[in-house]
Design a protein around this motif. Structure first.
Motif, PDB file in Angstrom:
ATOM      1  N   UNK A   1       0.843  -0.883  -0.034  1.00 11.84           N
ATOM      2  CA  UNK A   1       0.058   0.257   0.014  1.00 11.84           C
ATOM      3  C   UNK A   1       0.831   1.116  -0.016  1.00 11.84           C
ATOM      4  N   UNK A   2       1.845   1.355   0.990  1.00 15.71           N
ATOM      5  CA  UNK A   2       2.805   2.431   0.929  1.00 15.71           C
ATOM      6  C   UNK A   2       3.590   2.632  -0.550  1.00 15.71           C
ATOM      7  N   UNK A   3       4.152   1.629  -0.976  1.00 12.12           N
ATOM      8  CA  UNK A   3       4.662   1.450  -2.555  1.00 12.12           C
ATOM      9  C   UNK A   3       3.611   2.202  -3.538  1.00 12.12           C
ATOM     10  N   UNK A   4       2.362   1.724  -3.323  1.00 10.83           N
ATOM     11  CA  UNK A   4       1.485   1.919  -4.435  1.00 10.83           C
ATOM     12  C   UNK A   4       1.274   3.359  -4.244  1.00 10.83           C
ATOM     13  N   UNK A   5       1.111   4.225  -2.989  1.00 10.44           N
ATOM     14  CA  UNK A   5       1.310   5.633  -2.985  1.00 10.44           C
ATOM     15  C   UNK A   5       2.429   6.352  -3.518  1.00 10.44           C
ATOM     16  N   UNK A   6       3.673   5.577  -3.396  1.00 10.34           N
ATOM     17  CA  UNK A   6       4.816   6.310  -3.588  1.00 10.34           C
ATOM     18  C   UNK A   6       4.719   6.384  -5.227  1.00 10.34           C
ATOM     19  N   UNK A   7       4.351   5.282  -5.777  1.00  4.12           N
ATOM     20  CA  UNK A   7       4.161   5.201  -7.187  1.00  4.12           C
ATOM     21  C   UNK A   7       3.086   6.216  -7.847  1.00  4.12           C
ATOM     22  N   UNK A   8       2.163   6.439  -7.406  1.00  2.00           N
ATOM     23  CA  UNK A   8       1.158   7.553  -7.766  1.00  2.00           C
ATOM     24  C   UNK A   8       1.744   8.847  -7.611  1.00  2.00           C
TER      25      UNK A   8
END
Length: 333
Positions: free
Chosen positions: A100-107
């Motif tokens: 979830x944290x990585x997805x936020x960074x990707x966005x």
């Protein structure tokens, strides 16, 4: 900057940490202005440093970065994300929490137009799932291999084996040249002397850093047998930690090169010799860069100055020296 032997030099905005902290009027626009003045167009932006509302920056914060980039002709080439495993005391983050944290960074990387996200904070087993996210959102992921990790340690080998086994196309590695530091900088040594350490004791610690003693054993030996105090205590702690040093594992670096997405050119302080020529006293840059080029690497080499570890606010001078050193080496290969 010009691409030399397929390698283009860039700058990590993290290099300006001390200036960013000390000067209230410094903004991302100021940093981009300084970067552009050096003829550099590619930067890495560190999210936790740049955005007040990290990991979900406000739209106006993103807009400020984009406006500064357009104004100065600077591209956010890579975005430095961060999985804060210790964010909640006593709680162990689950696989879903980390993703979830990585997805936020990707966005955020996508919003900034960055081609790459530099990621940390997970084990090789998670790489296929992270690669799936990268493919879905169109952002390449580079896991940072940072000291005390080395090109040949179990973690790095684990990532390379996972990439190979699963044929991960959007996931690779970002080597940080800090893993090749072979001895402490004089600035670090002088700081411990300022804390009361004796130079001869520090020299003994450096010479015996890899004699088999654990950190605890060396702390006890220096305190009981050599009269070590607070300065020596801090030196041992940092030299076993984030300022660790060791003989550079350059032979094993060649095997890592095919998995490299881009590179962090970490350095702490560059010196001038008697003839005014720049040299790096702690990292074998010429050999490391030649291995990178010989391995066929084509991409970005990001200068990352960390003088803020010693409260130095001379980023412009040091970055100029590092860019000149890198250019000189690349042109000679």
């Amino acid at each position: 900057m010009a691409t030399i032997n397929g390698i283009e030099q860039g700058i990590s905005c993290y290099s300006y940490t001390q200036e960013f902290i000390e000067n209230d009027d410094w903004s991302i626009n100021t940093i981009f202005e300084h970067v552009a003045a050096k003829g550099v167009s590619k930067v890495e932006l560190v999210g936790a440093q740049t955005f007040q509302q990290y990991p979900t920056p406000r739209p106006e914060e993103i807009d400020a970065v984009l406006a500064a980039g357009a104004k100065h002709g600077v591209e956010v080439f890579s975005y430095g994300g961060y999985v804060d495993l210790g964010r909640i005391t006593g709680y162990r983050m689950s696989r879903e929490d980390i993703l979830s944290d990585i997805r936020l960074d990707i966005m955020t990387a996508r919003s900034l137009g960055a081609k790459y996200l530099r990621a940390t904070g997970f084990e090789p087993e998670l790489a296929p799932a992270v690669n799936d996210l990268a493919e879905r959102y169109g952002v390449q992921i580079g896991f940072e291999i940072h000291a005390p990790h080395t090109p040949a340690d179990a973690t790095t080998r684990g990532f390379m084996e996972t990439i190979e086994k699963n044929q991960l196309g959007c996931f690779g590695l970002v080597p940080d040249f800090g893993m090749f530091i072979e001895r402490p900088t004089e600035i670090a040594i002088n700081r411990y002397v300022g804390l009361g350490a004796k130079r001869e004791t520090l020299d003994w610690i450096i010479a015996n850093r890899h004699n088999g003693m654990t950190e605890e054993e060396m702390q006890e030996h220096v305190a009981k047998n050599m009269g070590g105090g607070e300065g020596e205590k801090v030196a041992i702690s940092e030299w076993f930690g984030y300022l660790s040093f060791a003989p550079a594992e350059l032979d094993s670096f060649a095997a890592m090169v095919p998995y490299v997405k881009y590179v962090h050119g970490k350095f702490y302080h560059l010196e001038l010799d008697a003839d005014g020529k720049v040299f790096e006293p702690t990292i074998p840059y010429e050999k490391a860069l030649s291995i990178l080029a010989d391995g066929g690497f084509q991409g970005a080499f990001i200068s990352e100055y960390e003088g803020h570890a010693f409260y130095l606010n001379d980023a412009d001078e040091q970055l100029d020296r590092h860019l000149a050193l890198g250019k000189s080496i690349l042109e000679s290969l």
